[in-house]
Design a protein around this motif. Structure first.
Motif, PDB file in Angstrom:
ATOM      1  N   VAL A 161       0.852  -1.193   0.000  1.00  0.00           N
ATOM      2  CA  VAL A 161       0.000   0.000   0.000  1.00  0.00           C
ATOM      3  C   VAL A 161       0.885   1.239   0.000  1.00  0.00           C
ATOM      4  CG1 VAL A 161      -1.851   1.250   1.174  1.00  0.00           C
ATOM      5  CG2 VAL A 161      -1.745  -1.248   1.347  1.00  0.00           C
ATOM      6  N   LYS A 162       0.543   2.204  -0.843  1.00  0.00           N
ATOM      7  CA  LYS A 162       1.238   3.492  -0.842  1.00  0.00           C
ATOM      8  C   LYS A 162       0.365   4.512  -0.123  1.00  0.00           C
ATOM      9  CE  LYS A 162       3.921   6.606  -3.805  1.00  0.00           C
ATOM     10  NZ  LYS A 162       3.450   7.931  -3.386  1.00  0.00           N
ATOM     11  N   LEU A 163       0.907   5.077   0.969  1.00  0.00           N
ATOM     12  CA  LEU A 163       0.156   5.950   1.866  1.00  0.00           C
ATOM     13  C   LEU A 163       0.720   7.361   1.891  1.00  0.00           C
ATOM     14  CD1 LEU A 163       0.295   3.540   4.934  1.00  0.00           C
ATOM     15  CD2 LEU A 163      -1.742   3.917   3.546  1.00  0.00           C
ATOM     16  N   ARG A 164      -0.094   8.261   2.367  1.00  0.00           N
ATOM     17  CA  ARG A 164       0.366   9.549   2.868  1.00  0.00           C
ATOM     18  C   ARG A 164       0.102   9.570   4.373  1.00  0.00           C
ATOM     19  NH1 ARG A 164       0.659  14.671  -0.277  1.00  0.00           N
ATOM     20  NH2 ARG A 164       1.265  14.046  -2.380  1.00  0.00           N
ATOM     21  N   LEU A 165       0.635  10.573   5.039  1.00  0.00           N
ATOM     22  CA  LEU A 165       0.317  10.760   6.447  1.00  0.00           C
ATOM     23  C   LEU A 165      -1.164  11.075   6.580  1.00  0.00           C
ATOM     24  CD1 LEU A 165       3.357  12.988   7.481  1.00  0.00           C
ATOM     25  CD2 LEU A 165       3.050  10.557   7.988  1.00  0.00           C
ATOM     26  N   SER A 173      -1.996  12.980  13.864  1.00  0.00           N
ATOM     27  CA  SER A 173      -1.675  12.470  12.537  1.00  0.00           C
ATOM     28  C   SER A 173      -0.695  11.309  12.627  1.00  0.00           C
ATOM     29  CB  SER A 173      -1.077  13.585  11.674  1.00  0.00           C
ATOM     30  OG  SER A 173      -0.584  13.075  10.456  1.00  0.00           O
ATOM     31  N   LEU A 174       0.331  11.475  13.445  1.00  0.00           N
ATOM     32  CA  LEU A 174       1.331  10.419  13.587  1.00  0.00           C
ATOM     33  C   LEU A 174       0.723   9.165  14.197  1.00  0.00           C
ATOM     34  CD1 LEU A 174       4.170   9.304  13.465  1.00  0.00           C
ATOM     35  CD2 LEU A 174       4.669  10.496  15.620  1.00  0.00           C
ATOM     36  N   HIS A 195       4.599   8.509   1.827  1.00  0.00           N
ATOM     37  CA  HIS A 195       4.970   9.862   1.429  1.00  0.00           C
ATOM     38  C   HIS A 195       4.847  10.759   2.655  1.00  0.00           C
ATOM     39  CE1 HIS A 195       5.425  13.283  -1.338  1.00  0.00           C
ATOM     40  NE2 HIS A 195       4.581  13.892  -0.528  1.00  0.00           N
ATOM     41  N   GLY A 196       5.837  11.596   2.889  1.00  0.00           N
ATOM     42  CA  GLY A 196       5.931  12.348   4.133  1.00  0.00           C
ATOM     43  C   GLY A 196       5.118  13.611   4.209  1.00  0.00           C
ATOM     44  N   ARG A 197       3.950  13.641   3.566  1.00  0.00           N
ATOM     45  CA  ARG A 197       3.016  14.770   3.675  1.00  0.00           C
ATOM     46  C   ARG A 197       1.606  14.206   3.770  1.00  0.00           C
ATOM     47  NH1 ARG A 197       6.537  16.292  -0.615  1.00  0.00           N
ATOM     48  NH2 ARG A 197       7.854  18.090  -0.114  1.00  0.00           N
ATOM     49  N   ASN A 198       0.665  15.024   4.260  1.00  0.00           N
ATOM     50  CA  ASN A 198      -0.723  14.567   4.264  1.00  0.00           C
ATOM     51  C   ASN A 198      -1.401  14.956   2.954  1.00  0.00           C
ATOM     52  OD1 ASN A 198      -1.829  17.239   4.423  1.00  0.00           O
ATOM     53  ND2 ASN A 198      -1.611  17.227   6.649  1.00  0.00           N
ATOM     54  N   MET A 199      -2.669  14.595   2.807  1.00  0.00           N
ATOM     55  CA  MET A 199      -3.354  14.762   1.528  1.00  0.00           C
ATOM     56  C   MET A 199      -3.547  16.218   1.135  1.00  0.00           C
ATOM     57  SD  MET A 199      -7.210  13.606   2.662  1.00  0.00           S
ATOM     58  CE  MET A 199      -7.965  13.982   1.081  1.00  0.00           C
ATOM     59  N   VAL A 203       3.789  19.996  -2.713  1.00  0.00           N
ATOM     60  CA  VAL A 203       5.209  19.690  -2.864  1.00  0.00           C
ATOM     61  C   VAL A 203       6.071  20.736  -2.165  1.00  0.00           C
ATOM     62  CG1 VAL A 203       7.067  19.391  -4.562  1.00  0.00           C
ATOM     63  CG2 VAL A 203       4.795  18.471  -5.030  1.00  0.00           C
ATOM     64  N   SER A 204       5.577  21.975  -2.096  1.00  0.00           N
ATOM     65  CA  SER A 204       6.351  23.055  -1.465  1.00  0.00           C
ATOM     66  C   SER A 204       6.370  22.953   0.058  1.00  0.00           C
ATOM     67  CB  SER A 204       5.783  24.414  -1.881  1.00  0.00           C
ATOM     68  OG  SER A 204       4.401  24.498  -1.557  1.00  0.00           O
ATOM     69  N   ASP A 205       5.457  22.168   0.634  1.00  0.00           N
ATOM     70  CA  ASP A 205       5.439  21.988   2.084  1.00  0.00           C
ATOM     71  C   ASP A 205       6.553  21.032   2.503  1.00  0.00           C
ATOM     72  OD1 ASP A 205       3.162  23.588   2.726  1.00  0.00           O
ATOM     73  OD2 ASP A 205       1.887  22.027   1.864  1.00  0.00           O
ATOM     74  N   PRO A 206       7.141  21.250   3.686  1.00  0.00           N
ATOM     75  CA  PRO A 206       8.251  20.388   4.117  1.00  0.00           C
ATOM     76  C   PRO A 206       7.788  18.962   4.397  1.00  0.00           C
ATOM     77  CG  PRO A 206       7.573  21.844   5.895  1.00  0.00           C
ATOM     78  CD  PRO A 206       6.840  22.305   4.681  1.00  0.00           C
ATOM     79  N   LEU A 207       8.700  18.011   4.181  1.00  0.00           N
ATOM     80  CA  LEU A 207       8.437  16.627   4.546  1.00  0.00           C
ATOM     81  C   LEU A 207       8.443  16.476   6.061  1.00  0.00           C
ATOM     82  CD1 LEU A 207      10.710  14.520   2.151  1.00  0.00           C
ATOM     83  CD2 LEU A 207       8.222  14.658   2.085  1.00  0.00           C
ATOM     84  N   ASN A 208       7.622  15.575   6.548  1.00  0.00           N
ATOM     85  CA  ASN A 208       7.632  15.266   7.977  1.00  0.00           C
ATOM     86  C   ASN A 208       8.570  14.075   8.177  1.00  0.00           C
ATOM     87  OD1 ASN A 208       7.132  14.565  10.656  1.00  0.00           O
ATOM     88  ND2 ASN A 208       4.979  15.193  10.534  1.00  0.00           N
TER      89      ASN A 208
END
Length: 405
Positions: A161-165, A173-174, A195-199, A203-208
């Motif tokens: 499964v490919k997920l986002r946060l 969220s975590l 993927h280290g971002r939520n929905m 792309v400009s937002d920082p990765l968690n």
């Protein structure tokens, strides 16, 4: 639940155990598996072949709409091609129903090493149909899809499964993401991609980074991490920060297919890589559409061209124009042996089945999308790189299907 006959089909190759891929790569000097993302329109078999020449160890197909794959012979032939050398390969499906996903998985089973459920696409069209990130609103459904598919496929066949946060405040969220990851592990998932971002993040937002690292600590199955990988150093840094088992790239591989080649040392696509793509396209013949061949070269080589040359290149309409362009300006042309050694494609045979009481494998159904159109990403990218700003450098940022990276 429909269960198909999974006996060997003509031209079926042995399956690769994906867990063995992770184990082998963990023992390398860099310590992680290099993964190419499921890129709509672009991670076709020919491009997967190029990427494997430069370090990619696990490749995904483009995202395929499960419903179209089940019901349309045209969609299957358009969306999926493979060869006996196309290993290891994971097919990603967009689905919002356990029966639908498991049936598509069984159909493609003879020709891939695993199937992946897309729970990461944030596009509005996908969410409106219950695909991609829309599934994250219904964790029980995601678990049901994995459990149902695991029951009808062999244990050594990969289901991922490919997920986002998940959405929520930082801690919430975590916690929610960790809980879902643990539940999917219990349901039989072979590995996960995060993927280290939520929905809602762009792309400009920082990765968690911290969240990705915590999810890795919380599960026993392999975790692939995804986001902001543009160079080999980026990949090594993300692995070091998260201790993930794999690192996935999308945009970075489009602009530089040698990104994961630790011995190449190139920050941009090399002429050698372009030469390899010209050879692959020649060997592919009519199997590769002009748009796909052209678009990849646009992503790979635009940073090497001034604006006037980019405009000329972007307006090409035939493969021969491209071949002439690279021969006249750079002295590159397909090697002679490319014309006499065509790529061998697997003839995929799918069983005749009934889905919801209706005979499928029909040839008259419409395709999920038109292979011969440029697509939103390429049009936006072309407009951006052709802008009269006097600069020769640009990035793929902001112009891609954000599900991809």
């Amino acid at each position: 639940m429909t269960a198909l006959n999974l006996e060997l089909q003509p031209e079926q190759r042995p399956h690769i155990d994906i867990l063995n891929v992770f184990k082998a790569e963990k023992n390398t000097s860099h310590g992680f598996t290099r993964v190419s993302a499921p890129m709509v329109r672009y991670s076709k078999m020919e491009f997967r072949r190029l990427l494997r020449q430069h370090g990619v160890k696990l490749a995904f197909t483009p995202m395929i709409i499960a419903d179209s794959f089940i019901n349309s012979q045209k969609a299957r032939y358009n969306e999926f091609t493979t060869s006996l050398e196309d290993i290891p390969c994971i097919s990603q499906f967009a689905a919002c129903d356990a029966h639908e996903f498991s049936l598509a998985a069984q159909l493609i089973y003879p020709y891939v090493d695993g199937v992946d459920l897309n729970c990461g696409c944030p596009q509005s069209w996908a969410i409106s149909k219950g695909y991609g990130c829309g599934l994250l609103r219904h964790p029980e459904l995601v678990k049901d899809i994995v459990e149902t598919t695991r029951r009808v496929l062999p244990n050594n066949f990969s289901i991922s499964v490919k997920l986002r946060l998940l959405n929520g405040s930082g801690d919430q969220s975590l916690r929610s993401t960790v809980e879902l990851a643990r539940q999917l592990e219990k349901c039989g998932a072979t590995f996960l991609t995060l993927h280290g971002r939520n929905m809602w993040q762009k792309v400009s937002d920082p990765l968690n980074i911290n969240a990705m690292a915590e999810v890795k600590k919380s599960i026993q199955i392999p975790l692939i991490v995804n986001g902001n990988v543009r160079t080999w150093q980026d990949a090594k840094n993300l692995h070091a920060q998260t201790q993930a088992d794999g690192v996935m790239a999308a945009r970075g591989l489009l602009s530089n297919p040698t990104l994961f080649n630790e011995y190449c040392g190139e920050a941009e696509t090399s002429m050698e890589c372009v030469q390899q793509w010209l050879d692959i396209a020649t060997r592919a013949g009519d199997h590769i559409h002009f748009q796909c061949f052209h678009h990849h070269l646009t992503f790979m080589w635009s940073s090497h061209m001034k604006r006037k040359l980019r405009l000329e290149f972007n307006n090409f309409t035939s493969k021969q124009q491209i071949f002439d362009f690279f021969e006249e300006r750079y002295g590159l042309k397909p090697h002679t042996e490319s014309y006499s050694s065509p790529l061998e494609y697997t003839k995929c045979i799918y069983p005749q089945i009934k889905y919801d009481g209706v005979q499928v494998n029909k040839s008259s159904d419409v395709l999920a999308w038109n292979e011969n159109s440029d697509g939103k990403f390429f049009n936006e990218f072309k407009d951006k790189v052709s802008a009269p700003n006097g600069q020769n450098e640009f990035e793929l940022e902001g112009s891609f299907f954000t599900q991809l990276d």
